[in-house]
Design a protein around this motif. Structure first.
Motif, PDB file in Angstrom:
ATOM      1  N   GLY A  52       8.618 -12.485  10.185  1.00 35.85           N
ATOM      2  CA  GLY A  52       9.020 -13.759  10.770  1.00 35.85           C
ATOM      3  C   GLY A  52       7.855 -14.545  11.335  1.00 35.85           C
ATOM      4  N   GLN A  53       8.170 -15.550  12.137  1.00 38.26           N
ATOM      5  CA  GLN A  53       7.172 -16.374  12.810  1.00 38.26           C
ATOM      6  C   GLN A  53       7.144 -16.023  14.293  1.00 38.26           C
ATOM      7  OE1 GLN A  53       5.151 -19.117  11.350  1.00 38.26           O
ATOM      8  NE2 GLN A  53       5.667 -17.786   9.634  1.00 38.26           N
ATOM      9  N   SER A  57      12.716 -16.402  14.805  1.00 34.11           N
ATOM     10  CA  SER A  57      11.791 -15.504  14.117  1.00 34.11           C
ATOM     11  C   SER A  57      12.549 -14.642  13.107  1.00 34.11           C
ATOM     12  CB  SER A  57      11.077 -14.607  15.136  1.00 34.11           C
ATOM     13  OG  SER A  57      10.217 -13.693  14.496  1.00 34.11           O
ATOM     14  N   TRP A  70      13.342 -16.618   9.875  1.00 36.35           N
ATOM     15  CA  TRP A  70      12.244 -16.672   8.902  1.00 36.35           C
ATOM     16  C   TRP A  70      12.038 -15.314   8.228  1.00 36.35           C
ATOM     17  CZ3 TRP A  70      10.558 -20.677   6.618  1.00 36.35           C
ATOM     18  CH2 TRP A  70      10.514 -21.918   7.260  1.00 36.35           C
ATOM     19  N   ARG A  78      14.693 -14.960   5.554  1.00 34.34           N
ATOM     20  CA  ARG A  78      14.407 -15.738   4.340  1.00 34.34           C
ATOM     21  C   ARG A  78      13.416 -14.984   3.452  1.00 34.34           C
ATOM     22  NH1 ARG A  78      16.016 -20.951   4.143  1.00 34.34           N
ATOM     23  NH2 ARG A  78      16.917 -21.839   6.031  1.00 34.34           N
ATOM     24  N   GLY A  89       7.507 -15.027   6.256  1.00 35.06           N
ATOM     25  CA  GLY A  89       8.480 -16.108   6.220  1.00 35.06           C
ATOM     26  C   GLY A  89       7.905 -17.400   6.779  1.00 35.06           C
ATOM     27  N   SER A  90       7.505 -18.291   5.894  1.00 38.09           N
ATOM     28  CA  SER A  90       7.018 -19.614   6.296  1.00 38.09           C
ATOM     29  C   SER A  90       7.226 -20.555   5.130  1.00 38.09           C
ATOM     30  CB  SER A  90       5.537 -19.563   6.672  1.00 38.09           C
ATOM     31  OG  SER A  90       4.745 -19.300   5.531  1.00 38.09           O
ATOM     32  N   GLU A  91       7.251 -21.841   5.408  1.00 37.46           N
ATOM     33  CA  GLU A  91       7.459 -22.824   4.344  1.00 37.46           C
ATOM     34  C   GLU A  91       6.384 -22.691   3.277  1.00 37.46           C
ATOM     35  OE1 GLU A  91       9.980 -25.354   2.688  1.00 37.46           O
ATOM     36  OE2 GLU A  91      10.241 -24.680   4.753  1.00 37.46           O
TER      37      GLU A  91
END
Length: 534
Positions: free
Chosen positions: A267-268, A279, A282, A285, A301-303
């Protein structure tokens, strides 16, 4: 039993050391020092059972040493040696927790009597610690479930901060930190079907727990959904470094098992407990890509990390893997309903952010998923149900189309779980029969029964709780306690004999567990005190 001596007068120290035949009386004279400052690191390393120390010494006196030893090792018993004029320190010694203080000079026989008395006390404390540790180990299944519930509450944001912290405190978890991040992880064996027993996976999960503790993460067992690691730190750099170290060590662990597959989503980093859910989002995802790839690994997990630079879609350039029915089938066979929405979103994102904007492509993907789900229901689950057919109004809208696809995929996963419940009932009935036949065996455990019915321990734990309404270990303990109560009432057998007959070789542990679960001792129960804790 180990004895350590601290005395600044060399002659006195040598006398105590040599005038008592420590070994013949069952003691190991494990070390000595001339003052508290030298003694403290030695005591930390050797961890003796009994420390004998003078009060007045240079550099660090006996009271200061006793206070520091008791703070770190409360179970160590301490004997203070004191001159007549030092009795003014008696009150402070009692407050610290010193066991006794003796006037110098003292004979070897008198010292030995005091040491013998403390030795018995120490043995009893050690036995109590071992019994408590065993109880905590046996109750780990229940504790893991409570931790799972806590993690669910944290990421869902359904409870207030004070309630979350209080729940964590009861589980001996410290959630106070400046930054947090989440890793979701699943490990499985290619030699077994999903949720079947694998000794390799059991060993690996034990290794992951050790790595988590070493790298500053809290381990959460999410059952059939996998593992969550909650990293805590003072800043993002610390967390990033710890995560990197943890992933490196986990990959090294996995490399020892060539038949193991794994996938993790990172996550973030966030700054509040209430933001851990973000978090987790992300990480989820990234974790959903487990069904979109055949590779092992960890994905951030980030764009940028999940789908960089795919805003413009050209139909001829779309990766055919991302519209391959096998990816949908893989999720339908193994995915959890809670993952359906993330899976569909990442499935679509794999083709580019603009893929769903194309009306033609959107209709094609939706119908492809419809036929895939229909085929799964008919040919793998042998169901007559058909998935919901998308209406033109649904297909005309991007958001409603995504919701539709997630809905029918999630519904199929629910039907798969429902289809398994008959098999689950049979497995749980087999487990209960095994308990009835083998409850007298002390080593009977969740792992033993998981191997017997060919379920993973996590899966069996979840299924057993679902079918019976209680954890496996509570069911087993209650069954044994009921058998013990019957024997206490109907026979004249001694408590230790009864403990042995119901699966507890250690009579002390049997008595402890009986009192813990029934509210009275075995003797009190036999005499008519029948009040249970519940």
């Amino acid at each position: 039993m180990k004895v350590f001596l601290v005395e600044d007068e060399f002659v006195v120290r040598e006398g105590i050391k040599n005038n008592v035949d420590w070994e013949s009386h069952g003691y190991e004279f494990c070390g000595e020092a001339g003052d508290g400052e030298v003694a403290l690191p030695m005591i930390q390393k050797l961890q003796p059972d009994i420390v004998i120390t003078d009060i007045k010494m240079p550099f660090m006196d006996g009271l200061t040493l006793s206070r520091m030893v008791k703070e770190k090792f409360p179970w160590i018993e301490i004997i203070l040696l004191t001159g007549y004029e030092d009795f003014q320190f008696a009150q402070e010694a009692i407050r610290i927790g010193v066991s006794c203080y003796l006037s110098k000079p003292i004979s070897g026989d008198n010292l030995l009597k005091e040491v013998d008395a403390l030795a018995e006390k120490t043995k009893e404390k050690r036995r109590e610690r071992e019994i408590k540790k065993r109880y905590e180990e046996e109750m780990k299944e229940r504790t893991e479930y409570e931790k799972h519930e806590l993690f669910s509450d944290i990421v869902a944001g359904t409870k207030g901060l004070s309630e979350i912290i209080e729940s964590a405190k009861k589980l001996s978890l410290d959630l106070t930190a400046i930054r947090y991040n989440v890793i979701l992880l699943k490990v499985w064996s290619t030699r077994h079907d999903a949720n079947e027993y694998s000794q390799s996976v059991v060993e690996i999960e034990k290794g992951i727990r050790e790595i988590a503790e070493k790298t500053g993460a809290i381990f959460f067992d999410l059952g059939v959904e996998g593992i969550a690691l909650l990293y805590e730190g003072d800043d993002d750099n610390t967390i990033e470094k710890n995560i990197e170290e943890g992933i490196t060590e986990m990959k090294a662990l996995f490399d020892n098992y060539h038949h193991i597959r794994y996938f993790g989503g990172v996550g973030q980093s966030v700054g509040r407990i209430s933001d851990i859910g973000a978090s987790f989002g992300w990480a989820s995802r990234a974790f959903a890509h487990m069904y979109l790839t055949e590779d092992n690994g960890f994905l951030v997990g980030s764009e940028e990390g999940l789908h960089p630079g795919k805003d413009d879609v050209v139909l001829s350039e779309i990766d055919p893997k991302h519209i391959d029915r096998r990816l949908i089938k893989e999720f339908l066979r193994r995915g959890d309903v809670s993952e359906a929405e993330f899976f569909i979103e990442e499935f679509l994102n794999g083709m580019g952010k603009g893929a769903i904007r194309s009306t033609l492509l959107r209709q094609y993907i939706a119908m492809d998923i419809y036929f895939c789900v229909a085929d799964f229901l008919e040919n793998e689950l042998h169901k007559e149900e058909k998935p919901e057919i998308p209406t033109p109004e649904v297909l005309a809208d991007e958001g409603r189309t995504i919701q539709y696809m997630a809905r029918i995929v999630g519904q199929a996963a629910v039907l798969r779980e429902d289809d398994s419940k008959g098999h689950y009932r049979d497995a749980v009935n087999e487990v209960i029969s095994y308990i009835e036949e083998h409850y007298t065996e002390e080593d009977l455990s969740l792992n033993t029964l998981a191997a017997h019915v060919n379920f993973s321990p996590n899966h069996l734990s979840a299924v057993f709780r679902q079918q019976t309404g209680q954890p496996f270990i509570k069911y087993l303990t209650d069954y044994r306690m009921n058998a013990a109560k019957e024997l206490l009432i109907s026979t004249s057998k001694k408590s230790n004999e009864i403990g042995l007959l119901v699966g507890y070789k250690d009579p002390h542990y049997f008595s402890y567990l009986f009192k813990k679960t029934q509210g009275v001792t075995p003797t009190q129960y036999r005499s008519g005190s029948r009040t249970e804790e519940g």
